[in-house]
Design a protein around this motif. Sequence first.
Motif, PDB file in Angstrom:
ATOM      1  N   ASP A 281     -18.419   8.141  36.027  1.00 15.85           N
ATOM      2  CA  ASP A 281     -17.537   7.364  36.885  1.00 15.85           C
ATOM      3  C   ASP A 281     -16.077   7.584  36.504  1.00 15.85           C
ATOM      4  O   ASP A 281     -15.752   7.979  35.375  1.00 15.85           O
ATOM      5  CB  ASP A 281     -17.864   5.877  36.763  1.00 15.85           C
ATOM      6  CG  ASP A 281     -19.223   5.523  37.343  1.00 15.85           C
ATOM      7  OD1 ASP A 281     -19.853   6.393  37.975  1.00 15.85           O
ATOM      8  OD2 ASP A 281     -19.670   4.366  37.130  1.00 15.85           O
ATOM      9  N   ALA A 282     -15.204   7.274  37.443  1.00 16.78           N
ATOM     10  CA  ALA A 282     -13.767   7.428  37.209  1.00 16.78           C
ATOM     11  C   ALA A 282     -13.285   6.387  36.204  1.00 16.78           C
ATOM     12  O   ALA A 282     -13.381   5.181  36.470  1.00 16.78           O
ATOM     13  CB  ALA A 282     -13.009   7.276  38.516  1.00 16.78           C
TER      14      ALA A 282
ATOM     15  N   ASP B 238     -13.839  17.882  28.347  1.00 16.00           N
ATOM     16  CA  ASP B 238     -14.902  17.212  29.090  1.00 16.00           C
ATOM     17  C   ASP B 238     -14.863  15.728  28.728  1.00 16.00           C
ATOM     18  O   ASP B 238     -14.972  15.371  27.548  1.00 16.00           O
ATOM     19  CB  ASP B 238     -16.270  17.786  28.724  1.00 16.00           C
ATOM     20  CG  ASP B 238     -16.476  19.197  29.264  1.00 16.00           C
ATOM     21  OD1 ASP B 238     -15.482  19.837  29.667  1.00 16.00           O
ATOM     22  OD2 ASP B 238     -17.622  19.664  29.265  1.00 16.00           O
ATOM     23  N   ILE B 239     -14.699  14.884  29.723  1.00 16.43           N
ATOM     24  CA  ILE B 239     -14.639  13.436  29.512  1.00 16.43           C
ATOM     25  C   ILE B 239     -16.051  12.870  29.702  1.00 16.43           C
ATOM     26  O   ILE B 239     -16.599  12.922  30.803  1.00 16.43           O
ATOM     27  CB  ILE B 239     -13.665  12.768  30.500  1.00 16.43           C
ATOM     28  CG1 ILE B 239     -12.285  13.430  30.447  1.00 16.43           C
ATOM     29  CG2 ILE B 239     -13.576  11.274  30.211  1.00 16.43           C
ATOM     30  CD1 ILE B 239     -11.555  13.307  29.138  1.00 16.43           C
ATOM     31  N   PRO B 240     -16.670  12.342  28.643  1.00 12.87           N
ATOM     32  CA  PRO B 240     -18.051  11.853  28.753  1.00 12.87           C
ATOM     33  C   PRO B 240     -18.184  10.717  29.764  1.00 12.87           C
ATOM     34  O   PRO B 240     -17.216   9.997  30.051  1.00 12.87           O
ATOM     35  CB  PRO B 240     -18.361  11.367  27.331  1.00 12.87           C
ATOM     36  CG  PRO B 240     -17.377  12.057  26.444  1.00 12.87           C
ATOM     37  CD  PRO B 240     -16.144  12.217  27.270  1.00 12.87           C
ATOM     38  N   ALA B 241     -19.385  10.547  30.263  1.00 11.83           N
ATOM     39  CA  ALA B 241     -19.659   9.482  31.226  1.00 11.83           C
ATOM     40  C   ALA B 241     -19.442   8.098  30.634  1.00 11.83           C
ATOM     41  O   ALA B 241     -19.217   7.127  31.361  1.00 11.83           O
ATOM     42  CB  ALA B 241     -21.097   9.621  31.741  1.00 11.83           C
ATOM     43  N   SER B 242     -19.479   7.998  29.331  1.00  8.51           N
ATOM     44  CA  SER B 242     -19.315   6.707  28.649  1.00  8.51           C
ATOM     45  C   SER B 242     -17.880   6.200  28.663  1.00  8.51           C
ATOM     46  O   SER B 242     -17.640   5.002  28.467  1.00  8.51           O
ATOM     47  CB  SER B 242     -19.779   6.834  27.196  1.00  8.51           C
ATOM     48  OG  SER B 242     -19.072   7.873  26.540  1.00  8.51           O
ATOM     49  N   VAL B 243     -16.902   7.081  28.886  1.00  5.78           N
ATOM     50  CA  VAL B 243     -15.490   6.692  28.785  1.00  5.78           C
ATOM     51  C   VAL B 243     -15.108   5.769  29.941  1.00  5.78           C
ATOM     52  O   VAL B 243     -15.312   6.088  31.113  1.00  5.78           O
ATOM     53  CB  VAL B 243     -14.578   7.939  28.778  1.00  5.78           C
ATOM     54  CG1 VAL B 243     -13.104   7.527  28.891  1.00  5.78           C
ATOM     55  CG2 VAL B 243     -14.813   8.741  27.514  1.00  5.78           C
ATOM     56  N   GLN B 244     -14.543   4.608  29.576  1.00  3.56           N
ATOM     57  CA  GLN B 244     -14.146   3.620  30.572  1.00  3.56           C
ATOM     58  C   GLN B 244     -12.645   3.581  30.800  1.00  3.56           C
ATOM     59  O   GLN B 244     -12.198   3.167  31.867  1.00  3.56           O
ATOM     60  CB  GLN B 244     -14.641   2.232  30.148  1.00  3.56           C
ATOM     61  CG  GLN B 244     -16.147   2.118  30.065  1.00  3.56           C
ATOM     62  CD  GLN B 244     -16.604   0.757  29.571  1.00  3.56           C
ATOM     63  OE1 GLN B 244     -15.821  -0.191  29.475  1.00  3.56           O
ATOM     64  NE2 GLN B 244     -17.876   0.649  29.241  1.00  3.56           N
ATOM     65  N   ASN B 245     -11.871   3.974  29.803  1.00  3.30           N
ATOM     66  CA  ASN B 245     -10.426   3.972  30.012  1.00  3.30           C
ATOM     67  C   ASN B 245      -9.732   5.032  29.162  1.00  3.30           C
ATOM     68  O   ASN B 245     -10.180   5.358  28.064  1.00  3.30           O
ATOM     69  CB  ASN B 245      -9.820   2.591  29.750  1.00  3.30           C
ATOM     70  CG  ASN B 245     -10.003   2.132  28.313  1.00  3.30           C
ATOM     71  OD1 ASN B 245     -11.046   1.591  27.961  1.00  3.30           O
ATOM     72  ND2 ASN B 245      -8.994   2.337  27.482  1.00  3.30           N
ATOM     73  N   ILE B 246      -8.665   5.555  29.732  1.00  4.95           N
ATOM     74  CA  ILE B 246      -7.807   6.537  29.072  1.00  4.95           C
ATOM     75  C   ILE B 246      -6.400   5.953  29.078  1.00  4.95           C
ATOM     76  O   ILE B 246      -5.844   5.650  30.138  1.00  4.95           O
ATOM     77  CB  ILE B 246      -7.826   7.895  29.795  1.00  4.95           C
ATOM     78  CG1 ILE B 246      -9.259   8.459  29.829  1.00  4.95           C
ATOM     79  CG2 ILE B 246      -6.883   8.880  29.112  1.00  4.95           C
ATOM     80  CD1 ILE B 246      -9.407   9.700  30.703  1.00  4.95           C
TER      81      ILE B 246
ATOM     82  N   PRO C 225     -18.356  14.360  39.290  1.00  7.93           N
ATOM     83  CA  PRO C 225     -19.731  14.543  39.791  1.00  7.93           C
ATOM     84  C   PRO C 225     -19.818  14.380  41.310  1.00  7.93           C
ATOM     85  O   PRO C 225     -19.305  13.413  41.880  1.00  7.93           O
ATOM     86  CB  PRO C 225     -20.520  13.437  39.082  1.00  7.93           C
ATOM     87  CG  PRO C 225     -19.698  13.077  37.889  1.00  7.93           C
ATOM     88  CD  PRO C 225     -18.276  13.260  38.299  1.00  7.93           C
ATOM     89  N   ALA C 226     -20.454  15.316  41.926  1.00 11.32           N
ATOM     90  CA  ALA C 226     -20.652  15.260  43.376  1.00 11.32           C
ATOM     91  C   ALA C 226     -21.416  13.995  43.747  1.00 11.32           C
ATOM     92  O   ALA C 226     -22.397  13.630  43.095  1.00 11.32           O
ATOM     93  CB  ALA C 226     -21.406  16.495  43.851  1.00 11.32           C
ATOM     94  N   GLY C 227     -20.940  13.324  44.783  1.00 10.89           N
ATOM     95  CA  GLY C 227     -21.626  12.136  45.273  1.00 10.89           C
ATOM     96  C   GLY C 227     -21.284  10.865  44.529  1.00 10.89           C
ATOM     97  O   GLY C 227     -21.764   9.783  44.898  1.00 10.89           O
ATOM     98  N   ASN C 228     -20.461  10.935  43.484  1.00  9.50           N
ATOM     99  CA  ASN C 228     -20.080   9.734  42.738  1.00  9.50           C
ATOM    100  C   ASN C 228     -19.009   8.985  43.535  1.00  9.50           C
ATOM    101  O   ASN C 228     -17.900   9.473  43.732  1.00  9.50           O
ATOM    102  CB  ASN C 228     -19.561  10.121  41.353  1.00  9.50           C
ATOM    103  CG  ASN C 228     -19.304   8.914  40.465  1.00  9.50           C
ATOM    104  OD1 ASN C 228     -18.620   7.992  40.855  1.00  9.50           O
ATOM    105  ND2 ASN C 228     -19.874   8.941  39.267  1.00  9.50           N
TER     106      ASN C 228
END
Length: 267
Positions: free
Chosen positions: A227-228, A200-208, A246-249
């Motif tokens: 967000d992506a 699970d990638i948290p919503a806080s993650v900005q880059n991989i 997330p749906a609708g994102n």
Amino acid sequence: FDETTCALTISGNGAMTDFKPPYGAPWSSYGHRSKIATVAIEDGITSIGDYAFSNCDGLKSITVPDSVETIDGYAFYDCDALETVTLGNSLRSIGSNAFYSCNQLKSITIPDSVETIGSDAFNDCDALETVNLGSGLTSIGSYAFYNCDQLKSIAIPDSVETLGNNAFYYCDALETATLGSGLVSIGEAAFSYSKLKRIDIPASVQNIGKHGFTCCYYLEQLVFLGDAPAIGESAFGNCAVLAWYPAGNTTWTADVLQNYGASSIRW
């Protein structure tokens, strides 16, 4: 140094000297380094110096008192008989290569006081099965747990913001990784060649970073909670995985999905 018990006692106040390899510490004289079985560091010492106990091949246990704030680089490097490490509650940082190749170490608990784990700190600790990370940790350095091939699970606390490059690379028994809600950056090849089944990638993650999860052949489920994130080249290369966002994102555009790997990721 007690010749009978093979116990070394370090006493004094303040920071320990930084030593130079291979045999700069005074207890290296007269062949004592290879004889040391236990080390007692008395209260009052505030740091353990560079290379202080490196290559102490007979050292089996170490207790770091609450007065110690830093363990410097290579402090216990290649102590290949070291089985037990107890860290004090004032420790703030663990230096690079501090416990590199301590091949008998099976578990480590990082106190809540520790803020940083340096690069290669536990690299190649190939008996390490259990790692408990404290709630004050903010960064895990590059290669920090590289090739810890008995480690099966890891929980990254919410306080951690950065995972360095190759932090858990080639942890090829690692099945479970829980990423904290404060994580911002996942470094290059951070989890490559693990046995993760779900992440699970948290919503806080900005880059991989590139190759972040490359060759995680057992990965079945990939869940993005926000967000992506920006991703590097082949971040999920060779992963045939079912993924959700997330749906609708609206950040998850068709181009983003294609960039993530349309040939291997099913959305």
